[in-house]
Design a protein around this motif. Sequence first.
Motif, PDB file in Angstrom:
ATOM      1  N   UNK A  49      -7.319   1.970   3.174  1.00 20.58           N
ATOM      2  CA  UNK A  49      -7.112   0.552   3.465  1.00 20.58           C
ATOM      3  C   UNK A  49      -6.345   0.354   4.768  1.00 20.58           C
ATOM      4  N   UNK A  50      -5.360   1.202   5.010  1.00 14.51           N
ATOM      5  CA  UNK A  50      -4.612   1.118   6.260  1.00 14.51           C
ATOM      6  C   UNK A  50      -5.494   1.484   7.453  1.00 14.51           C
ATOM      7  N   UNK A  51      -6.388   2.444   7.258  1.00 13.03           N
ATOM      8  CA  UNK A  51      -7.290   2.823   8.349  1.00 13.03           C
ATOM      9  C   UNK A  51      -8.281   1.703   8.669  1.00 13.03           C
ATOM     10  N   UNK A  52      -8.643   0.891   7.673  1.00 14.94           N
ATOM     11  CA  UNK A  52      -9.505  -0.264   7.933  1.00 14.94           C
ATOM     12  C   UNK A  52      -8.814  -1.234   8.886  1.00 14.94           C
ATOM     13  N   UNK A  53      -7.526  -1.484   8.653  1.00 17.87           N
ATOM     14  CA  UNK A  53      -6.770  -2.366   9.548  1.00 17.87           C
ATOM     15  C   UNK A  53      -6.673  -1.790  10.953  1.00 17.87           C
ATOM     16  N   UNK A  54      -6.440  -0.503  11.043  1.00 20.20           N
ATOM     17  CA  UNK A  54      -6.337   0.137  12.357  1.00 20.20           C
ATOM     18  C   UNK A  54      -7.671   0.056  13.088  1.00 20.20           C
ATOM     19  N   UNK A  55      -8.767   0.334  12.389  1.00 20.39           N
ATOM     20  CA  UNK A  55     -10.087   0.281  13.022  1.00 20.39           C
ATOM     21  C   UNK A  55     -10.446  -1.140  13.452  1.00 20.39           C
ATOM     22  N   UNK A  61       0.834  -1.169   0.000  1.00 21.87           N
ATOM     23  CA  UNK A  61       0.000   0.000   0.000  1.00 21.87           C
ATOM     24  C   UNK A  61       0.884   1.240   0.000  1.00 21.87           C
ATOM     25  N   UNK A  62       0.515   2.182  -0.798  1.00 17.88           N
ATOM     26  CA  UNK A  62       1.267   3.420  -0.882  1.00 17.88           C
ATOM     27  C   UNK A  62       0.441   4.544  -0.260  1.00 17.88           C
ATOM     28  N   UNK A  63       1.007   5.726  -0.259  1.00 18.41           N
ATOM     29  CA  UNK A  63       0.354   6.868   0.386  1.00 18.41           C
ATOM     30  C   UNK A  63      -0.642   7.541  -0.540  1.00 18.41           C
ATOM     31  N   UNK A  64      -1.482   6.768  -1.184  1.00 18.48           N
ATOM     32  CA  UNK A  64      -2.587   7.311  -1.957  1.00 18.48           C
ATOM     33  C   UNK A  64      -3.805   7.368  -1.042  1.00 18.48           C
ATOM     34  N   UNK A  65      -4.835   8.088  -1.436  1.00 18.56           N
ATOM     35  CA  UNK A  65      -6.044   8.111  -0.588  1.00 18.56           C
ATOM     36  C   UNK A  65      -6.627   6.710  -0.356  1.00 18.56           C
ATOM     37  N   UNK A  66      -6.597   5.869  -1.382  1.00 17.31           N
ATOM     38  CA  UNK A  66      -7.115   4.507  -1.220  1.00 17.31           C
ATOM     39  C   UNK A  66      -6.199   3.714  -0.287  1.00 17.31           C
ATOM     40  N   UNK A 121      -7.814  -2.996  -6.483  1.00 19.26           N
ATOM     41  CA  UNK A 121      -7.045  -2.356  -5.422  1.00 19.26           C
ATOM     42  C   UNK A 121      -5.597  -2.114  -5.840  1.00 19.26           C
ATOM     43  N   UNK A 122      -5.024  -3.045  -6.559  1.00 18.44           N
ATOM     44  CA  UNK A 122      -3.651  -2.828  -7.043  1.00 18.44           C
ATOM     45  C   UNK A 122      -3.584  -1.654  -8.022  1.00 18.44           C
ATOM     46  N   UNK A 123      -4.625  -1.499  -8.809  1.00 24.66           N
ATOM     47  CA  UNK A 123      -4.675  -0.377  -9.747  1.00 24.66           C
ATOM     48  C   UNK A 123      -4.820   0.958  -9.001  1.00 24.66           C
ATOM     49  N   UNK A 124      -5.625   0.978  -7.941  1.00 24.58           N
ATOM     50  CA  UNK A 124      -5.912   2.219  -7.226  1.00 24.58           C
ATOM     51  C   UNK A 124      -4.815   2.642  -6.248  1.00 24.58           C
ATOM     52  N   UNK A 125      -3.970   1.702  -5.826  1.00 28.02           N
ATOM     53  CA  UNK A 125      -2.955   2.094  -4.839  1.00 28.02           C
ATOM     54  C   UNK A 125      -1.606   2.301  -5.452  1.00 28.02           C
TER      55      UNK A 125
END
Length: 189
Positions: free
Chosen positions: A10-16, A1-6, A185-189
Amino acid sequence: MTATPVGILLLSVLVLFSLHMVWRLARGRDGTAVACFLAAYLLLAVLLDHHPEPVSIEPLILPLFYPYAWLGIAAAMWAAVHMRVSRRALRFPGRDVRLAALFASQLALHLGVLALSPWLEWRPMAAYVLVSPLVAVISYIAYRLQLMEMRRRADCETTWVFWGGLCLLLPLALAWLAVRAMPLLLYLT
């Protein structure tokens, strides 16, 4: 995962998901569950340690990126202590229904992924390893479904039919996600 909005989403989903998991354990006030949770973290850190260096921080951080694996190991330990099996249901006598639903749903997810992955061309396992945020979403949905089913019963239990259905449907959902959502997801990140 990169620092894109998506990627950040996705990282925030894991944190939540991780925060919900810890909150549920704290609210359950079950010492066995907390002990299983801590032991599962240590076990997962040991399993993920494959570095020849004597000191590596990676095994201590990786369980945070796979909170559902951490919870699955804890669920197996907790179920071994508290689960009672009858002809019609899995029972968790004297336990908090929300905590029992969390652990029962995670047990169903992990047993289903391990059992059905060879027949589904390893797609559920691929999604399990590669798409952590989507597995966390599926895991949370499984928890909510299991909780709804367990609240309909007088005792803290789940029927074999419902729990077995979760064991079958969750890997199928992951297999579908591996085919449909991973490329997107790979396309968006």
